[in-house]
Structure formats: C-alpha cells, structure tokens
Design a protein around this motif. Structure first.
Motif, mmCIF file in Angstrom:
data_model
loop_
_atom_site.group_PDB
_atom_site.id
_atom_site.type_symbol
_atom_site.label_atom_id
_atom_site.label_comp_id
_atom_site.label_asym_id
_atom_site.label_seq_id
_atom_site.Cartn_x
_atom_site.Cartn_y
_atom_site.Cartn_z
ATOM 1 N N ALA A 187 -4.315 6.075 -0.104
ATOM 2 C CA ALA A 187 -3.175 5.314 0.336
ATOM 3 C C ALA A 187 -3.034 5.179 1.609
ATOM 4 O O ALA A 187 -2.624 4.139 2.267
ATOM 5 C CB ALA A 187 -1.938 6.191 -0.275
ATOM 6 N N ILE A 188 -3.386 6.131 2.748
ATOM 7 C CA ILE A 188 -3.793 6.069 4.113
ATOM 8 C C ILE A 188 -4.376 4.857 4.380
ATOM 9 O O ILE A 188 -4.094 4.094 5.527
ATOM 10 C CB ILE A 188 -3.830 7.345 4.758
ATOM 11 N N LEU A 189 -5.718 4.532 3.890
ATOM 12 C CA LEU A 189 -6.605 3.528 4.251
ATOM 13 C C LEU A 189 -5.953 2.448 3.824
ATOM 14 O O LEU A 189 -6.011 1.331 4.770
ATOM 15 C CB LEU A 189 -8.026 3.806 3.328
ATOM 16 N N LEU A 190 -5.394 2.013 2.799
ATOM 17 C CA LEU A 190 -4.377 0.869 2.297
ATOM 18 C C LEU A 190 -3.554 0.484 3.509
ATOM 19 O O LEU A 190 -3.328 -0.420 3.844
ATOM 20 C CB LEU A 190 -3.929 0.847 1.070
ATOM 21 N N GLN A 191 -2.963 1.586 3.844
ATOM 22 C CA GLN A 191 -1.681 1.184 4.857
ATOM 23 C C GLN A 191 -2.258 1.095 6.023
ATOM 24 O O GLN A 191 -1.750 0.135 6.758
ATOM 25 C CB GLN A 191 -0.628 2.645 4.745
ATOM 26 N N GLN A 192 -3.054 1.808 6.718
ATOM 27 C CA GLN A 192 -3.616 1.659 8.059
ATOM 28 C C GLN A 192 -4.442 0.262 8.217
ATOM 29 O O GLN A 192 -4.175 -0.426 9.156
ATOM 30 C CB GLN A 192 -4.715 2.643 8.301
ATOM 31 N N GLU A 193 -5.229 0.038 7.172
ATOM 32 C CA GLU A 193 -6.006 -1.172 7.333
ATOM 33 C C GLU A 193 -5.568 -2.571 6.870
ATOM 34 O O GLU A 193 -5.764 -3.725 7.412
ATOM 35 C CB GLU A 193 -7.489 -1.082 6.315
ATOM 36 N N LEU A 194 -4.669 -2.506 5.823
ATOM 37 C CA LEU A 194 -3.930 -3.615 5.306
ATOM 38 C C LEU A 194 -2.616 -3.847 5.380
ATOM 39 O O LEU A 194 -1.879 -4.885 5.009
ATOM 40 C CB LEU A 194 -4.253 -3.700 3.889
ATOM 41 N N GLY A 195 -1.737 -2.612 5.575
ATOM 42 C CA GLY A 195 -0.586 -2.638 5.967
ATOM 43 C C GLY A 195 0.217 -2.623 4.436
ATOM 44 O O GLY A 195 1.506 -2.695 4.278
ATOM 45 N N TRP A 196 -0.547 -2.124 3.380
ATOM 46 C CA TRP A 196 0.171 -2.089 2.102
ATOM 47 C C TRP A 196 0.712 -0.827 1.905
ATOM 48 O O TRP A 196 -0.304 0.438 2.212
ATOM 49 C CB TRP A 196 -1.061 -2.540 1.103
ATOM 50 N N VAL A 197 1.618 -0.252 1.492
ATOM 51 C CA VAL A 197 2.123 0.945 1.183
ATOM 52 C C VAL A 197 2.199 1.008 -0.495
ATOM 53 O O VAL A 197 2.543 0.381 -1.062
ATOM 54 C CB VAL A 197 3.684 1.408 1.505
ATOM 55 N N PHE A 198 0.966 1.862 -0.911
ATOM 56 C CA PHE A 198 0.566 1.764 -2.491
ATOM 57 C C PHE A 198 0.284 3.330 -2.875
ATOM 58 O O PHE A 198 -0.946 3.490 -2.489
ATOM 59 C CB PHE A 198 -0.412 0.753 -2.630
ATOM 60 N N PRO A 199 1.075 4.082 -3.196
ATOM 61 C CA PRO A 199 0.480 5.528 -3.483
ATOM 62 C C PRO A 199 -0.334 5.558 -4.789
ATOM 63 O O PRO A 199 0.049 5.819 -5.808
ATOM 64 C CB PRO A 199 1.942 6.039 -3.881
ATOM 65 N N VAL A 200 -1.540 5.563 -4.328
ATOM 66 C CA VAL A 200 -2.863 5.402 -5.395
ATOM 67 C C VAL A 200 -2.754 6.451 -6.252
ATOM 68 O O VAL A 200 -2.830 6.284 -7.656
ATOM 69 C CB VAL A 200 -4.295 5.200 -4.759
ATOM 70 N N ASP A 201 -2.477 7.647 -5.948
ATOM 71 C CA ASP A 201 -2.681 9.049 -6.819
ATOM 72 C C ASP A 201 -1.430 9.083 -7.660
ATOM 73 O O ASP A 201 -1.740 9.050 -8.849
ATOM 74 C CB ASP A 201 -2.558 10.255 -5.881
ATOM 75 N N GLN A 202 -0.253 8.547 -7.332
ATOM 76 C CA GLN A 202 0.816 8.493 -8.104
ATOM 77 C C GLN A 202 0.819 7.521 -9.178
ATOM 78 O O GLN A 202 1.064 7.492 -10.389
ATOM 79 C CB GLN A 202 2.217 8.450 -7.365
ATOM 80 N N VAL A 203 0.373 6.222 -8.740
ATOM 81 C CA VAL A 203 0.178 4.857 -9.479
ATOM 82 C C VAL A 203 -0.777 5.406 -10.785
ATOM 83 O O VAL A 203 -0.538 4.795 -11.853
ATOM 84 C CB VAL A 203 0.038 3.654 -8.761
ATOM 85 N N SER A 204 -1.717 6.129 -10.579
ATOM 86 C CA SER A 204 -2.687 6.345 -11.504
ATOM 87 C C SER A 204 -1.988 7.278 -12.585
ATOM 88 O O SER A 204 -2.638 7.156 -13.882
ATOM 89 C CB SER A 204 -4.036 7.175 -11.005
ATOM 90 N N TYR A 205 -0.937 7.792 -12.455
ATOM 91 C CA TYR A 205 -0.126 8.251 -13.559
ATOM 92 C C TYR A 205 1.004 7.455 -14.036
ATOM 93 O O TYR A 205 1.021 7.156 -15.333
ATOM 94 C CB TYR A 205 0.538 9.715 -13.128
ATOM 95 N N TRP A 206 1.595 6.759 -13.232
ATOM 96 C CA TRP A 206 2.796 5.720 -13.590
ATOM 97 C C TRP A 206 2.188 4.698 -14.267
ATOM 98 O O TRP A 206 2.970 4.139 -15.561
ATOM 99 C CB TRP A 206 3.160 5.278 -12.169
#
Length: 191
Positions: free
Chosen positions: A105-124
C-alpha cells in the motif's frame, strides 16, 4: 509375422498406457470462504484518485506464501505489477521503474498516488472483513455481505457468483473519497 504383429501391438498398448492421464488425489474444494487458502481472480478494474482515473484488466493471485497483482491498461498499455518476494518485501514495477519496499500500500501511494489497502482488499475481495482491525458489516437476506466499513473504507458488494458451492463477489466497490476502486470479477479459481 504373427510374432512381429503381437510385439508391435504390445508396444503400442504399453505406450498408450504410459501416456494416459493418471489422476492422483485431488484437493477437495474449501468448505467456507474463510477456508480458501489459495485463489486467483481476474477481471476489470477502475481506479479513481484525486487527480486521475485509470481503468484496465487485472489478475490477482494469492497463496499463503505471497501474492501477485497485475493491472494492465486498455490495449495492453500501462502495465503495473505488484508482487511479494520470498524475503517478505514487495516489488512494484511500472513503466521502466521497479522499486522494492516492505509494504504494498505504501509503495502504491508513494509511487503512483494510489491509496489502495492491499492487505485489507485481499480479504474484502472474498467478502470477508480484514481480521486485524475493527469492522462493521451488514448482510443481505441471503446472508451475503452488502457492506463492510473498515479502516475508513466503505466496501459495497453489488453481485455474487457461485464457485465450488461458495458465493464470492463478482462486482464490488471500495471507496474512501476521493479514492475509489471498482472491481468486476470475471473469473475465480479457489483452493
């Protein structure tokens, strides 16, 4: 002559027996959504940020040892690949850049500006609340989730599909304004 015919026939039968599909023990399908240990899904994704909107296709593979998430833009343009490595790190590859860090999630936000909680979404994405933080879930009359509110995000489920007797999300939205991710899942494979 008959000896040659019988020898050839025996050889053909032996080769046919060796080349036939042999089936070993098969893994039974999971008995519940929570019991799914390995899964792969693919479909369409739309990502909206404060400054941008991106759409494309995605493929997401998850196992107990790691994950791989690929997002490919229209006509194969703009591939973004996120993958866990064996040492617990995560690699993000996009354009001509590849960067590694401890958190997807931190890599996506820092590099692309995307806020995407990968750990949570893997459950959702399976219709489950993320087990590490408090959540609030509402269900429909079929006892399937309508909404999950967790970590400042609202997950809304629109459709479900049956996979090995289990109901898994087919269409969902994950939002935390101004960020929004729409997923349309075309295929599920579960173990």
């Amino acid at each position: 002559m008959i000896y040659r015919f019988l020898s050839t026939l025996a050889l053909v039968l032996l080769l046919a027996a060796c080349s036939s599909n042999q089936t070993g023990p098969t893994t039974p399908p999971p008995q519940s959504i929570a019991a799914i240990s390995t899964w792969e899904t693919s479909g369409r994704v739309g990502i909206r940020t404060q400054e941008d909107a991106v759409s494309g296709n995605f493929t997401w593979q998850k196992s107990p040892t790691g994950f791989s998430l690929d997002i490919i833009g229209p006509f194969g343009q703009g591939a973004t690949k996120l993958k866990s490595t064996t040492d617990g790190q995560v690699t993000l590859a996009y354009k001509d850049t590849e960067i590694t860090g401890p958190n997807a999630a931190i890599l996506l936000q820092q590099e692309l500006g995307w806020v995407f909680p990968v750990d949570q979404v893997s459950y959702w994405i399976r219709g489950l609340a993320y087990p590490q933080t408090p959540s609030r879930m509402t269900k429909n009359s079929d006892n399937l989730p309508n909404k999950i509110e967790q970590d400042g995000w609202l997950v809304t489920y629109k459709n479900f599909t049956k996979v090995d007797g289990l109901s898994l999300p087919q269409k969902m939205q994950v939002s935390n304004p101004p960020f929004r991710v729409n997923l349309i899942i075309n295929q599920w494979t579960i173990q």
